[in-house]
Scaffold this motif. Structure first.
Motif, short mmCIF file in Angstrom:
data_model
loop_
_atom_site.label_atom_id
_atom_site.label_comp_id
_atom_site.label_asym_id
_atom_site.label_seq_id
_atom_site.Cartn_x
_atom_site.Cartn_y
_atom_site.Cartn_z
N ILE A 60 -0.85 37.79 -31.85
CA ILE A 60 -1.64 38.05 -30.63
C ILE A 60 -1.73 39.56 -30.35
N PRO A 61 -2.34 40.35 -31.22
CA PRO A 61 -2.35 41.80 -31.04
C PRO A 61 -3.41 42.33 -30.06
N GLU A 62 -4.34 41.46 -29.67
CA GLU A 62 -5.47 41.95 -28.87
C GLU A 62 -4.98 42.52 -27.54
N GLY A 63 -5.45 43.72 -27.23
CA GLY A 63 -5.09 44.38 -25.98
C GLY A 63 -3.82 45.20 -26.06
N TYR A 64 -3.19 45.22 -27.23
CA TYR A 64 -1.94 45.95 -27.42
C TYR A 64 -2.06 46.92 -28.58
N SER A 65 -1.24 47.96 -28.57
CA SER A 65 -1.04 48.81 -29.73
C SER A 65 0.44 49.18 -29.76
N VAL A 66 0.86 49.77 -30.86
CA VAL A 66 2.27 50.13 -31.00
C VAL A 66 2.39 51.51 -31.63
N SER A 67 3.58 52.05 -31.51
CA SER A 67 3.87 53.35 -32.10
C SER A 67 5.31 53.35 -32.59
N ARG A 68 5.48 53.85 -33.82
CA ARG A 68 6.84 54.01 -34.34
C ARG A 68 6.92 55.36 -35.04
N GLU A 69 7.28 56.35 -34.30
CA GLU A 69 7.39 57.72 -34.80
C GLU A 69 8.77 58.01 -35.37
N LYS A 70 9.77 57.30 -34.86
CA LYS A 70 11.13 57.43 -35.36
C LYS A 70 11.68 56.05 -35.68
N LYS A 71 12.60 55.98 -36.60
CA LYS A 71 13.09 54.68 -37.08
C LYS A 71 13.70 53.86 -35.96
N GLU A 72 14.38 54.50 -35.04
CA GLU A 72 15.10 53.75 -34.02
C GLU A 72 14.25 53.34 -32.82
N ARG A 73 13.02 53.81 -32.73
CA ARG A 73 12.23 53.61 -31.53
C ARG A 73 10.89 52.95 -31.84
#
Lengths: 112, 115
Positions: A60-73
């Motif tokens: 269900i990705p609609e309306g969302y985005s993600v970010s992973r710039e560092k391994k722990e976050r």
């Protein structure tokens, strides 16, 4: 013991706002996940990440985005919040293979 | 579509009663299976898991589960429940997702144990 920390337990936002949910894990896990939990629907996968800067859509990705710039976050972003995104959001991390996922306490998000 | 189904949505038992929660999945290949529990106000935590070997697996707090491959089932059992077992229980399946450990969850079963 594995610790997955979500930045807020409760959050109230207004429709149209950009919302950030943050998650940090302390076990150097490769994989991180964002779910939403709704009564009668169980946990549904929004996005997951298997490496820094790598991500894949869940169910269900609609309306969302993600970010992973560092391994722990691993951050979940609601680009323009809507009332149907009111829910409990759970973050998890895991090493993959046959290892279990470890969950944070959840963020109960209300969109007014 | 791939899915995990938990038959019981809400179960109410008295203390000392026996518990069985059903879980069925729809994958034909090798799977990894999990039961998670969420106590009120707490995070999801692992009860038990099955990867291979003995199909009867034992978990924490006296829970066990049996993997029956021919029935695509992984039912959770406890011979005698306690009030402290009141929680929501989730079955989850890793349908061979490689190294990501991606899981498909069932709808959850809310267990209420009356003292």
């Amino acid at each position: 013991d594995v610790k997955v920390t979500q930045s807020s337990r409760y959050l109230v936002k207004r429709t149209g706002e950009k919302v950030f949910l943050e998650c940090v894990q302390d076990m150097d896990h490769e994989n991180m996940f964002w779910y939403r939990q709704d009564p009668g629907l169980g946990l549904r996968l929004i996005y997951f990440s298997y490496d820094v800067k790598m991500k894949e859509k869940g169910d269900i990705p609609e309306g969302y985005s993600v970010s992973r710039e560092k391994k722990e976050r691993f951050s979940l972003i609601l680009e323009s919040a809507s009332t149907n995104q009111t829910s409990m959001y759970l973050c998890a991390s895991g090493q993959g293979g046959n290892q279990p996922q470890h969950f944070g306490d959840g963020t109960r998000l209300s969109i007014l | 579509a791939q899915s995990v189904s938990q038959h019981n949505h809400h179960v109410i038992l008295s203390e000392a009663a026996s518990l069985e929660l059903g879980c069925n999945y729809s994958y034909g290949g090798t799977v990894n299976l999990f039961w998670y529990v969420q106590y009120p106000g707490q995070h999801l935590q692992l009860l038990l898991k099955y990867f291979s070997g003995d199909p009867l697996v034992k978990g924490i707090k006296g829970f066990e589960a049996e993997f029956i491959k021919s029935k695509f089932s992984f039912n959770l059992r406890k011979p005698s429940v306690q009030w402290s077992d009141t929680a929501e229980y989730f079955c989850a399946v890793d349908p061979g997702s490689g190294n990501t450990g991606k899981l498909i969850f069932g709808q959850g079963t809310t267990l209420q144990v009356k003292p």
